[in-house]
Structure formats: C-alpha cells, structure tokens
Design a protein around this motif. Structure first.
Motif, PDB file in Angstrom:
ATOM      1  N   MET A   1      49.283  52.268  29.796  1.00 57.79           N
ATOM      2  CA  MET A   1      49.839  51.093  30.465  1.00 57.79           C
ATOM      3  C   MET A   1      49.110  50.814  31.788  1.00 57.79           C
ATOM      4  SD  MET A   1      51.992  48.706  30.096  1.00 57.79           S
ATOM      5  CE  MET A   1      52.596  47.375  31.091  1.00 57.79           C
ATOM      6  N   PHE A   2      48.628  51.887  32.438  1.00 55.07           N
ATOM      7  CA  PHE A   2      47.909  51.710  33.694  1.00 55.07           C
ATOM      8  C   PHE A   2      46.639  50.889  33.493  1.00 55.07           C
ATOM      9  CE2 PHE A   2      44.611  53.177  36.674  1.00 55.07           C
ATOM     10  CZ  PHE A   2      45.198  52.764  37.865  1.00 55.07           C
ATOM     11  N   LEU A   3      45.904  51.148  32.406  1.00 56.16           N
ATOM     12  CA  LEU A   3      44.680  50.388  32.132  1.00 56.16           C
ATOM     13  C   LEU A   3      44.997  48.930  31.843  1.00 56.16           C
ATOM     14  CD1 LEU A   3      42.453  52.802  30.017  1.00 56.16           C
ATOM     15  CD2 LEU A   3      42.472  52.432  32.479  1.00 56.16           C
ATOM     16  N   VAL A   4      46.133  48.685  31.188  1.00 55.32           N
ATOM     17  CA  VAL A   4      46.544  47.300  30.917  1.00 55.32           C
ATOM     18  C   VAL A   4      46.777  46.568  32.233  1.00 55.32           C
ATOM     19  CG1 VAL A   4      48.326  45.841  29.891  1.00 55.32           C
ATOM     20  CG2 VAL A   4      47.543  47.881  28.679  1.00 55.32           C
ATOM     21  N   ALA A   5      47.509  47.204  33.142  1.00 54.05           N
ATOM     22  CA  ALA A   5      47.768  46.597  34.450  1.00 54.05           C
ATOM     23  C   ALA A   5      46.470  46.389  35.223  1.00 54.05           C
ATOM     24  CB  ALA A   5      48.731  47.477  35.245  1.00 54.05           C
ATOM     25  N   LEU A   6      45.543  47.329  35.107  1.00 55.88           N
ATOM     26  CA  LEU A   6      44.260  47.208  35.794  1.00 55.88           C
ATOM     27  C   LEU A   6      43.451  46.043  35.227  1.00 55.88           C
ATOM     28  CD1 LEU A   6      42.630  48.544  38.012  1.00 55.88           C
ATOM     29  CD2 LEU A   6      41.669  50.105  36.315  1.00 55.88           C
ATOM     30  N   ALA A   7      43.516  45.863  33.911  1.00 55.99           N
ATOM     31  CA  ALA A   7      42.833  44.719  33.295  1.00 55.99           C
ATOM     32  C   ALA A   7      43.435  43.403  33.787  1.00 55.99           C
ATOM     33  CB  ALA A   7      42.930  44.808  31.775  1.00 55.99           C
ATOM     34  N   TYR A   8      44.770  43.352  33.893  1.00 60.67           N
ATOM     35  CA  TYR A   8      45.422  42.151  34.415  1.00 60.67           C
ATOM     36  C   TYR A   8      44.946  41.861  35.838  1.00 60.67           C
ATOM     37  CZ  TYR A   8      48.842  42.505  30.570  1.00 60.67           C
ATOM     38  OH  TYR A   8      49.451  42.567  29.345  1.00 60.67           O
ATOM     39  N   LEU A   9      44.901  42.904  36.668  1.00 63.21           N
ATOM     40  CA  LEU A   9      44.469  42.740  38.057  1.00 63.21           C
ATOM     41  C   LEU A   9      43.019  42.271  38.122  1.00 63.21           C
ATOM     42  CD1 LEU A   9      45.066  43.018  41.050  1.00 63.21           C
ATOM     43  CD2 LEU A   9      44.431  45.441  40.894  1.00 63.21           C
ATOM     44  N   ALA A  10      42.182  42.779  37.211  1.00 62.50           N
ATOM     45  CA  ALA A  10      40.778  42.359  37.188  1.00 62.50           C
ATOM     46  C   ALA A  10      40.662  40.873  36.875  1.00 62.50           C
ATOM     47  CB  ALA A  10      40.006  43.179  36.160  1.00 62.50           C
ATOM     48  N   PHE A  11      41.431  40.388  35.903  1.00 60.86           N
ATOM     49  CA  PHE A  11      41.358  38.968  35.559  1.00 60.86           C
ATOM     50  C   PHE A  11      41.925  38.095  36.677  1.00 60.86           C
ATOM     51  CE2 PHE A  11      40.413  37.026  31.277  1.00 60.86           C
ATOM     52  CZ  PHE A  11      39.366  37.885  31.024  1.00 60.86           C
ATOM     53  N   PHE A  12      42.961  38.598  37.342  1.00 58.80           N
ATOM     54  CA  PHE A  12      43.499  37.896  38.501  1.00 58.80           C
ATOM     55  C   PHE A  12      42.427  37.776  39.586  1.00 58.80           C
ATOM     56  CE2 PHE A  12      45.311  38.482  42.774  1.00 58.80           C
ATOM     57  CZ  PHE A  12      46.095  37.352  42.883  1.00 58.80           C
ATOM     58  N   SER A  13      41.700  38.862  39.810  1.00 56.58           N
ATOM     59  CA  SER A  13      40.735  38.896  40.914  1.00 56.58           C
ATOM     60  C   SER A  13      39.495  38.053  40.636  1.00 56.58           C
ATOM     61  CB  SER A  13      40.332  40.336  41.229  1.00 56.58           C
ATOM     62  OG  SER A  13      39.549  40.895  40.194  1.00 56.58           O
ATOM     63  N   ILE A  14      39.022  38.008  39.371  1.00 51.13           N
ATOM     64  CA  ILE A  14      37.820  37.210  39.112  1.00 51.13           C
ATOM     65  C   ILE A  14      38.119  35.712  39.152  1.00 51.13           C
ATOM     66  CG2 ILE A  14      36.687  39.015  37.761  1.00 51.13           C
ATOM     67  CD1 ILE A  14      37.351  37.425  35.238  1.00 51.13           C
ATOM     68  N   ALA A  15      39.406  35.345  39.033  1.00 49.50           N
ATOM     69  CA  ALA A  15      39.761  33.931  39.150  1.00 49.50           C
ATOM     70  C   ALA A  15      39.742  33.463  40.597  1.00 49.50           C
ATOM     71  CB  ALA A  15      41.142  33.690  38.549  1.00 49.50           C
ATOM     72  N   LEU A  16      39.922  34.393  41.535  1.00 53.50           N
ATOM     73  CA  LEU A  16      40.041  33.999  42.945  1.00 53.50           C
ATOM     74  C   LEU A  16      38.784  33.310  43.478  1.00 53.50           C
ATOM     75  CD1 LEU A  16      41.926  37.122  44.344  1.00 53.50           C
ATOM     76  CD2 LEU A  16      42.864  34.839  43.955  1.00 53.50           C
ATOM     77  N   PRO A  17      37.589  33.920  43.353  1.00 51.68           N
ATOM     78  CA  PRO A  17      36.412  33.213  43.889  1.00 51.68           C
ATOM     79  C   PRO A  17      36.076  31.939  43.140  1.00 51.68           C
ATOM     80  CG  PRO A  17      35.755  35.237  42.754  1.00 51.68           C
ATOM     81  CD  PRO A  17      37.241  35.273  42.875  1.00 51.68           C
ATOM     82  N   ASP A  18      36.458  31.849  41.852  1.00 50.30           N
ATOM     83  CA  ASP A  18      36.154  30.649  41.078  1.00 50.30           C
ATOM     84  C   ASP A  18      36.856  29.412  41.627  1.00 50.30           C
ATOM     85  OD1 ASP A  18      34.577  32.111  39.426  1.00 50.30           O
ATOM     86  OD2 ASP A  18      35.952  32.161  37.725  1.00 50.30           O
ATOM     87  N   SER A  19      37.998  29.614  42.286  1.00 44.66           N
ATOM     88  CA  SER A  19      38.819  28.472  42.710  1.00 44.66           C
ATOM     89  C   SER A  19      38.763  28.197  44.200  1.00 44.66           C
ATOM     90  CB  SER A  19      40.282  28.729  42.299  1.00 44.66           C
ATOM     91  OG  SER A  19      40.394  28.974  40.919  1.00 44.66           O
ATOM     92  N   THR A  20      37.922  28.912  44.925  1.00 46.06           N
ATOM     93  CA  THR A  20      37.878  28.730  46.373  1.00 46.06           C
ATOM     94  C   THR A  20      37.070  27.511  46.799  1.00 46.06           C
ATOM     95  OG1 THR A  20      35.985  30.231  46.481  1.00 46.06           O
ATOM     96  CG2 THR A  20      38.164  31.187  46.879  1.00 46.06           C
TER      97      THR A  20
END
Length: 385
Positions: free
Chosen positions: A1-20
């Motif tokens: 489950m930890f890796l799943v949460a980490l994958a979610y966080l990774a997708f959240f983080s790569i969206a941040l610079p795309d929208s700035t």
C-alpha cells in the motif's frame, strides 16, 4: 500500500510544474522582457523532451530498475525546477523546460506501466485523479506567491523541494518496485521493450485513441471558458466556476467510475464514457447557453476514466510481452494530443468562436469509433483463443 501511495504522490507532483506557467507567465515575461505570445514557445520544447523520454522509458526501467529510474527522474525534475526559479533569461528557462519534459516523461511512462501491471481499475483511476488535484492546486500556489509579492520564482523552489523529498523516498524504496519482467503475465513469454512485437494495427489504434482522448480533455480545459463567454455570452464568473468545476467532476469521475470499472470491467465503463462524450459534444453544439454550460461538466465526468482505462487495457489490446513499451509510447501520444488538438481548436475558433462545439463533437465521434474498433479487435482475439 505504501508504494501505491507513493505512486499517487508522484503523479500529484509531476502535475504541479505542468500547471504553473499559465499563472506565472504574466510576471515571468516581464522579468525576461518578452511579449505575451512568447509563451507559445514553451509547450513544444516540453513536448519534444517528453516524447524522447517516453520512447526510452521502458528500456531504461528494464535495465536500471523501476525504483532507481523514478528516483533519478524525480531528482532531475527537482534540479530542473531550481534552474527555472533561478533562470536569468528565457533561454535558460527553456533548458529547464526540456529537463522537466525528460523527467516527467520517464515518471509518467514508468508509473503508468507499473500501474498497468500492478493496479486494478479503481487504483489506476485514483492515480490519475491525483494528477488532476496537482493540476488544479498548482495555479493556486503560484497565485498565492505572486499576490503576496514574493514573485513567480518561489513556487518553483517549493515544488523542487517536494520533488527532492519524493526522489529520496523512491531511492530508499527502489528494491520494492518490481521490474517489468517480473510482473508481466506469462513468465514463459519473452519480454520485449519494442512495440513491434505486437500487431501494428492494435498499437496504432491505441496511440491514436490516447492522442484524441487527451486532445478532448485539454481542448475543453483550454477553450471552454472562451467559448462560453465570447461565443454564448455566459457571465465570466459563472464560466470561471464551470472551468474549475470541469476539473472537480473529472476528479470525482475518476474516483467513482474507477470503482465501477473495478466491478463491471473497464470496457463497459469506457463504452459508456464514449457515449457520454458524444452526448456532451451534441449538448454543447445544439443545447444553447444552458446546454453548453452543462456540457462542460459532462465532458469532465465522461472523459475522467478513459485515459486511465486505456493504460490499464494496454496488455489486453496489444500483448503482455510489449505492454510496458506500448504504455510509454501512449504517454508520448498523450503529450502530442494535448498539444496538437487544442491548437487546431484554437485555429478554428480564430475564424469563429462558435466552431468550438462542432469541432469538439467531431473529435468525440472519432473517439467513439476508435473505442468500437478496439473493442471489436479485442473480441476477435478472445474468440481466437
């Protein structure tokens, strides 16, 4: 489950610079001494770098391991964001955009491939739902810094700090991320990092479907506000709320329809989504002001599960042997679709703002026909055993 949460966080983080960029650009261009239109030079650089990264992501992950590649790519993203924040001129900023495209492309393709092998319909939709959250929050972050007088550079440094910490987590957990070869169904089948091992028609159908789908999503996100206000006379405040609501219902759709696909399977949900997209296009075209307003929200809800489920069904549509490679190419096709189709819609709207609705309806019909073609080919493969 930890890796799943980490994958979610990774997708959240790569969206941040795309929208700035959209919010940061008015301040950024003054620092660089550029015109407003110079922002158009940024997306092609990022897309080109992303295409290079997604083309090689499966090979790199197979050679160095998923965890190591994710750690290295995330640290590269952090470094690119620092370059963005400290750029003395536009040329240096474009270098940072290229670096972010490379890092984001690898992360996108690698995690999508991992999710296609390891997640079910609910989790892969939640993965992409977190991307929507990142895309929605990033403009708010930039706005907060700009409005308080701190400027556009600080948000890039804040996001860089998040990427740095995320890269550390990937590095510490690199041994826990399964390699492509370990997770591919059918251990007796040789794993390939080239999509040519699958039928060309199946691969091409998937690539075109992904490009059209992300083109629809990006086209609505970019042009719905303009269509509603300039084309139909909707109050700008109402149109702005609907533009935000588009992202909200997309998030809700990925959460809800992902769970539904977990129970009934991905293909019925994708079929219903295809019908919903065509319905939204017709509603925007022929439904008048109120119909178009409702259509924006329907576009978000109907589009929500399609791209995640296209990723999930990659092995079924092509071959488990080449699924990781095809997922990478589909990630590249997604970037192309998100860049090309909104541009074409914009060119059509230059002649008439009202052309947004019929042009978008045509895209939804193409998407529905592609869905039917893929489903027919999958059915024939099943019958053939």
């Amino acid at each position: 489950m930890f890796l799943v949460a980490l994958a979610y966080l990774a997708f959240f983080s790569i969206a941040l610079p795309d929208s700035t960029l959209g919010v940061a650009w008015p301040s950024m261009r003054l620092d660089f001494g550029l015109s407003t239109g110079a922002a158009g030079l940024v997306p092609p650089v990022g897309v080109a770098a992303t295409l290079v990264a997604t083309a090689f992501a499966s090979r790199l992950a197979a050679r160095f391991g998923v965890g190591r590649m994710l750690a290295a790519s995330t640290w590269l993203s952090a470094a690119a964001l620092v370059v963005s924040a400290t750029s003395p001129g536009f040329a240096q900023f474009l270098v940072s955009v290229a670096l972010m495209g490379l890092s984001g492309g690898v992360i996108d393709a690698t995690i999508n491939a991992y999710a296609a092998r390891s997640f079910g319909a609910r989790r892969i939709n939640l993965l992409h739902a977190w991307f929507v959250v990142g895309a929605a929050l990033s403009p708010l972050l930039v706005t907060a810094f700009v409005q308080t007088g701190l400027g556009w550079r600080w948000p890039y440094l804040v996001i860089a700090g998040l990427q740095l910490a995320l890269g550390l987590l990937f590095g510490l957990t690199h041994a826990r991320w399964t390699s492509p070869t370990a997770a591919v169904p059918g251990a007796d089948a040789p794993v390939s990092t080239s999509p040519t091992a699958a039928k060309r028609g199946d691969v091409v159908l998937g690539l075109v479907a992904v490009a059209v789908q992300t083109g629809i999503e990006s086209g609505v996100a970019l042009w719905a506000f303009t269509f509603l206000t300039l084309g139909l006379g909707v109050d700008p405040v109402v149109a702005g709320l609907l533009a935000s609501g588009y992202w909200f219902v997309m998030f809700a759709g990925r959460v809800g329809l992902g769970s539904l696909a977990e129970r009934v399977g991905p293909w019925p949900v994708m079929g219903g989504a295809a019908v919903g997209l065509v319905g939204a296009g017709i509603l925007a075209w022929a439904g008048g002001q109120w119909g178009a307003m409702a259509a924006v929200l329907l576009f978000g809800f109907a589009a929500a599960p399609v791209y995640p489920l296209l990723i999930l069904t990659t092995a079924e549509r092509t071959s488990a042997v080449v699924a990781d490679a095809v997922v990478g190419y589909q990630a590249g096709a997604s970037s192309i679709g998100a860049a090309v189709f909104p541009l074409l819609l914009g060119l059509a709207m230059d002649r008439s703002v009202a052309s947004f609705a019929p042009a978008l309806t045509a895209l939804t019909v193409v998407a529905a026909l592609l869905h039917v073609a893929m489903r027919v080919r999958v059915g024939r493969r099943r019958e053939a055993g």
